[in-house]
Design an enzyme around this catalytic site. Structure first.
Site, PDB file in Angstrom:
ATOM      1  CG  HIS A 233      65.289  51.098  -4.429  1.00 31.38           C
ATOM      2  ND1 HIS A 233      63.928  50.992  -4.240  1.00 31.38           N
ATOM      3  CD2 HIS A 233      65.816  51.307  -3.199  1.00 31.38           C
ATOM      4  CE1 HIS A 233      63.647  51.122  -2.949  1.00 31.38           C
ATOM      5  NE2 HIS A 233      64.776  51.306  -2.296  1.00 31.38           N
TER       6      HIS A 233
ATOM      7  CB  SER B  24      62.182  52.523  -7.590  1.00 29.21           C
ATOM      8  OG  SER B  24      61.948  51.797  -6.396  1.00 29.21           O
TER       9      SER B  24
ATOM     10  CD  GLU C 159      62.543  51.452   0.971  1.00 33.82           C
ATOM     11  OE1 GLU C 159      63.748  51.399   1.241  1.00 33.82           O
ATOM     12  OE2 GLU C 159      62.127  51.709  -0.173  1.00 33.82           O
TER      13      GLU C 159
ATOM     14  CG  HIS D 116      65.496  55.758  -0.919  1.00 32.78           C
ATOM     15  ND1 HIS D 116      64.675  55.772   0.192  1.00 32.78           N
ATOM     16  CD2 HIS D 116      65.638  54.463  -1.267  1.00 32.78           C
ATOM     17  CE1 HIS D 116      64.348  54.534   0.511  1.00 32.78           C
ATOM     18  NE2 HIS D 116      64.909  53.719  -0.363  1.00 32.78           N
TER      19      HIS D 116
HETATM   20  N1  HBI Z   1      71.507  49.295   2.950  1.00 29.91           N
HETATM   21  N2  HBI Z   1      72.480  50.164   1.019  1.00 29.91           N
HETATM   22  C1  HBI Z   1      71.390  50.042   1.817  1.00 29.91           C
HETATM   23  N3  HBI Z   1      70.235  50.635   1.482  1.00 29.91           N
HETATM   24  C2  HBI Z   1      69.131  50.516   2.246  1.00 29.91           C
HETATM   25  O1  HBI Z   1      68.069  51.068   1.918  1.00 29.91           O
HETATM   26  C3  HBI Z   1      69.207  49.742   3.434  1.00 29.91           C
HETATM   27  C4  HBI Z   1      70.440  49.144   3.774  1.00 29.91           C
HETATM   28  N4  HBI Z   1      70.548  48.402   4.882  1.00 29.91           N
HETATM   29  C5  HBI Z   1      69.436  48.230   5.813  1.00 29.91           C
HETATM   30  C6  HBI Z   1      68.176  48.835   5.318  1.00 29.91           C
HETATM   31  N5  HBI Z   1      68.117  49.574   4.230  1.00 29.91           N
HETATM   32  C7  HBI Z   1      66.865  48.582   6.018  1.00 29.91           C
HETATM   33  O2  HBI Z   1      66.968  47.494   6.895  1.00 29.91           O
HETATM   34  C8  HBI Z   1      66.316  49.761   6.776  1.00 29.91           C
HETATM   35  O3  HBI Z   1      65.054  49.386   7.254  1.00 29.91           O
HETATM   36  C9  HBI Z   1      67.180  50.085   7.912  1.00 29.91           C
HETATM   37 FE    FE Z   2      65.033  51.673  -0.218  1.00 25.35          FE
END
Ligand code: HBI
Ligand code: FE
Length: 295
Positions: free
Chosen positions: A134, A201, A182, A139
């Site tokens: 993912h 993804s 997303e 990303h």
């Molecule tokens: N942590 N590793 C990781 N990857 C993410 O995409 C991620 C996260 N923590 C919080 C988060 N995304 C979401 O809450 C975002 O909206 C901030």
């Molecule tokens: Fe993500």
């Protein structure tokens, strides 16, 4: 190098509970098994086939430019050698979900957290948190696009500020991330295309988001998005469409404090709502939507 941990949701009798981790780890590339690489190849082949004609051109071209291929799990160090000089972003290895503030602080410093582990063959079609496929397949490619790369840093800076303001601001900013980074769609001369990582993804949603009559497809509007609720465990009821990455970056240029104040007393909207003020590309039929009340 000590083997990093695999930090996943905890399955409890009350459903799955997220477990957070903050460690930054080196990618243990030599520790990937043949099965890990085979999971990557299977997902990569399936998604690239589905995304021809569905993902935006920038996404596919960036993936190719970075040498992300079906050969196997890429090395973060190889990708950083291309990404750094292009947009100043660096991939860092993480063990799973980061607490919001840690996540935002990394983005604010052009560090993108990539989960070092990949899902198991049993989890091929769904898992409840981001894994390497993912994060990396979904990303990373658009971080090569200068405008989107700037948006992601601006989003991180906004997140650090929102964290200081309070839970409502954080929830509103998280909706912005959800409906753009997303699950965002972009309008192009060839029609609507996907740029959201959660979609590219995912096998089923790559088709559903563009071709199912069920979901709404509505023009992006910052405050509308920040007020629109969502679920994390089903296909989206509404997809928001931008007309270009500049629209995203321009939207996050102003200081959000006045928006948070304005939204503090504004009710939120159900995920499936269509409002008179909406720019409607497609009004969804709602068929097949989980009857989940007013989410
Ligand atoms: N942590 N590793 C990781 N990857 C993410 O995409 C991620 C996260 N923590 C919080 C988060 N995304 C979401 O809450 C975002 O909206 C901030
Ligand atoms: Fe993500």
């Amino acid at each position: 190098m000590t083997q990093p941990q695999r930090v996943e949701h905890l399955a409890t009798d009350k459903g799955s509970v997220p477990v957070y981790t903050t460690a930054v780890v080196d990618q243990p590339w030599d520790s990937y098994t043949a099965t890990d690489h085979e999971v990557w190849r299977t997902l990569f082949r399936r998604q690239r086939e589905l995304l021809q004609g569905r993902a935006c051109r920038e996404f596919l071209e960036s993936q190719d430019a970075m040498g992300i291929s079906e050969a196997g799990i890429p090395k973060f160090s190889d990708l950083n050698a291309t990404l750094g000089p292009t947009s100043g972003w660096t991939l860092i290895g993480v063990q799973g979900l980061l607490p919001e503030l840690d996540f935002f602080e990394h983005l604010a410093n052009r560090r993108f957290p990539v989960t070092w582990w990949i899902r198991t063959p049993e989890q091929l079609d769904y898992l409840s948190e981001p894994d390497l496929f993912h994060d990396l397949f979904g990303h990373v490619p658009l971080l090569m696009n200068p405008v989107f790369a700037d948006y992601m840093q601006a989003y991180g800076r906004g997140g650090v500020k929102a964290h200081g303001i309070g839970a409502d601001a954080l929830a509103q900013l998280t909706r912005l991330y959800w409906y753009t980074v997303e699950f965002g769609l972009i309008d192009t001369p060839e029609g609507l295309r996907i740029y959201g990582s959660g979609i590219v993804s995912s096998g089923g949603e790559s088709v559903h988001c563009l071709e199912s009559p069920a979901p709404n497809r509505l023009g992006f509007d910052l405050l509308r998005v920040m007020r629109t609720r969502y679920r994390i465990d089903t296909y989206q009821k509404t997809y928001f469409v931008i007309r270009g990455f500049d629209e995203l970056f321009d939207a996050t240029r102003p200081d959000f404090r006045p928006y948070y104040e304005q939204l503090a007393t504004a009710p939120t909207f159900p995920a499936g709502a269509v409002l008179d003020a909406d720019r409607v590309y497609h009004r969804g039929t709602g068929e097949g939507w989980a009857q989940d009340g007013d989410i």
